[in-house]
Design a protein around this motif. Sequence first.
Motif, PDB file in Angstrom:
ATOM      1  N   CYS A  62       0.994  -1.062   0.137  1.00  0.00           N
ATOM      2  CA  CYS A  62       0.037  -0.128  -0.040  1.00  0.00           C
ATOM      3  C   CYS A  62       0.889   1.308  -0.142  1.00  0.00           C
ATOM      4  O   CYS A  62       0.367   2.476   0.083  1.00  0.00           O
TER       5      CYS A  62
ATOM      6  N   HIS B 205       3.110   2.438   2.236  1.00  0.00           N
ATOM      7  CA  HIS B 205       3.473   3.233   3.286  1.00  0.00           C
ATOM      8  C   HIS B 205       4.496   3.647   3.626  1.00  0.00           C
ATOM      9  O   HIS B 205       5.168   4.357   4.502  1.00  0.00           O
TER      10      HIS B 205
ATOM     11  N   GLU C  32      -2.052   1.742  10.455  1.00  0.00           N
ATOM     12  CA  GLU C  32      -3.238   2.149   9.593  1.00  0.00           C
ATOM     13  C   GLU C  32      -4.004   0.920   9.282  1.00  0.00           C
ATOM     14  O   GLU C  32      -5.187   1.278   8.982  1.00  0.00           O
ATOM     15  N   GLU C  33      -3.550  -0.043   8.472  1.00  0.00           N
ATOM     16  CA  GLU C  33      -4.001  -0.991   7.737  1.00  0.00           C
ATOM     17  C   GLU C  33      -5.020  -1.821   8.772  1.00  0.00           C
ATOM     18  O   GLU C  33      -6.013  -2.358   8.140  1.00  0.00           O
TER      19      GLU C  33
ATOM     20  N   HIS D 190      -1.282  10.039   0.343  1.00  0.00           N
ATOM     21  CA  HIS D 190      -1.078   8.778   0.342  1.00  0.00           C
ATOM     22  C   HIS D 190      -0.466   8.496  -1.287  1.00  0.00           C
ATOM     23  O   HIS D 190      -1.044   9.129  -2.158  1.00  0.00           O
TER      24      HIS D 190
HETATM   25 ZN   LIG Z   1      -2.592   2.508   2.755  1.00  0.00          ZN
END
Ligand SMILES: [Zn+2]
Length: 415
Positions: free
Chosen positions: A107, A109, A144-145, A169
């Motif tokens: 993702c 990050h 966050e996930e 993001h």
């Molecule tokens: Zn993310």
Amino acid sequence: MDLELILSLVRSRAEELGALSDAVWAHPETAFRESFACAALGGHMAARGFSVETGVGGLDTAFRASWGEGSPAVGFLAEYDALPGLSQEAGADERREREPGGPGHGCGHHLLGAGAAGAAVALKEYLQRTGGTGTVVLFGCPAEESGAGKEILGRAGVFDGLDLCFAWHPDTVNCAVGTASLANIILRAGFRGVASHAAAAPERGRSALDACELMNVGANYLREHIPDAVRLHYAYTNSGGASPNVVPEAAELLYYVRAPKIAQARDVAERLHRVAQGAALMTDTALTWTVESEMLDYLPCHTLNRVLDGVLRRLDPPFRPSEPYADSGPCRSISTDVGNVSWLVPTGQLFTACFTPGTHFHTWQMTAQGCSREAKEGMLAAAAAMACAGAAAVEDQDLICRAREEWSAARAGSL
Ligand SMILES: [Zn+2]
């Protein structure tokens, strides 16, 4: 605000920010276990003149790095958690795990954390060069996930005292984020019954698995009578065991209730609780109901987003947005704990193009692209845009007032 100065400050740190991002990518850590990333980012900030406090909000892998004093206080949000099962070699265009079954940055990050650090350092150096005053804070936000780290930090008061905040993001497009994300309540329904021999003494058993199944049936009927935009998803986290000849004593479900507004999600969550109570009643089992976390819907701060959008439009292609800034439109079908921060302080958010168009989030393809030159360019563009918006706010008290006025009204209207 001197765009050229900020761009040059970010550019001058391109190499070290790329190295920081790569290092976090190479040490993927899942929610609440991000000790390498926390130390790497916290160390990066300390070496650049920030005072760093780790373990804030009671979370071992969270930190707060601050520089300067007084108002305005401008915050930037860093994330750095990876996803389970998405280990992948950098640059490989077919599935090749670095560590079989291991986690990976599917993702982006790692870019997110390093880019936010870049924004905070650039704003600090800008204020030093221009004689501006204020406080610059980088928040290291774990999980966050899964786990909604920012919800926990927010409850602990870690974001108190900020005038405004910025988040970004990595994405496949460039834009300031003018539309909301979904609120998401994570619920755990644990059922406890009585084990017994399924053939010899079934009358003595009370099946926790039956309770789960009846709860799911009830939830699936509930779908017809909730707002269209609400999403219910569930998974068995304990299906009661692998033996058909044992009446399952314990079984458990994990539920997500997503909705455009947190109030809608809370309403459906309450009804789901009654469904679970009904299932327990029907099966003579005991229910343990836990609200694991609440991610709030993101309240876009258009005043701040328009500043971010304006900066992006002054950047060179390919980071100029191709669409006009959209301050309305359907809710994005994702949930993020940035939403929780946006209820505490006016929060601007942007996306920059780091990945090939069509790449899906939470895939090995995204892990594979995480160390590319393009990904790093996107990270630097985001760092520059956020630092510029922070500088614009420091230099224009009226901008902060307008952002806070808009935010107060949006909060009041969303409750
Ligand atoms: Zn993310």
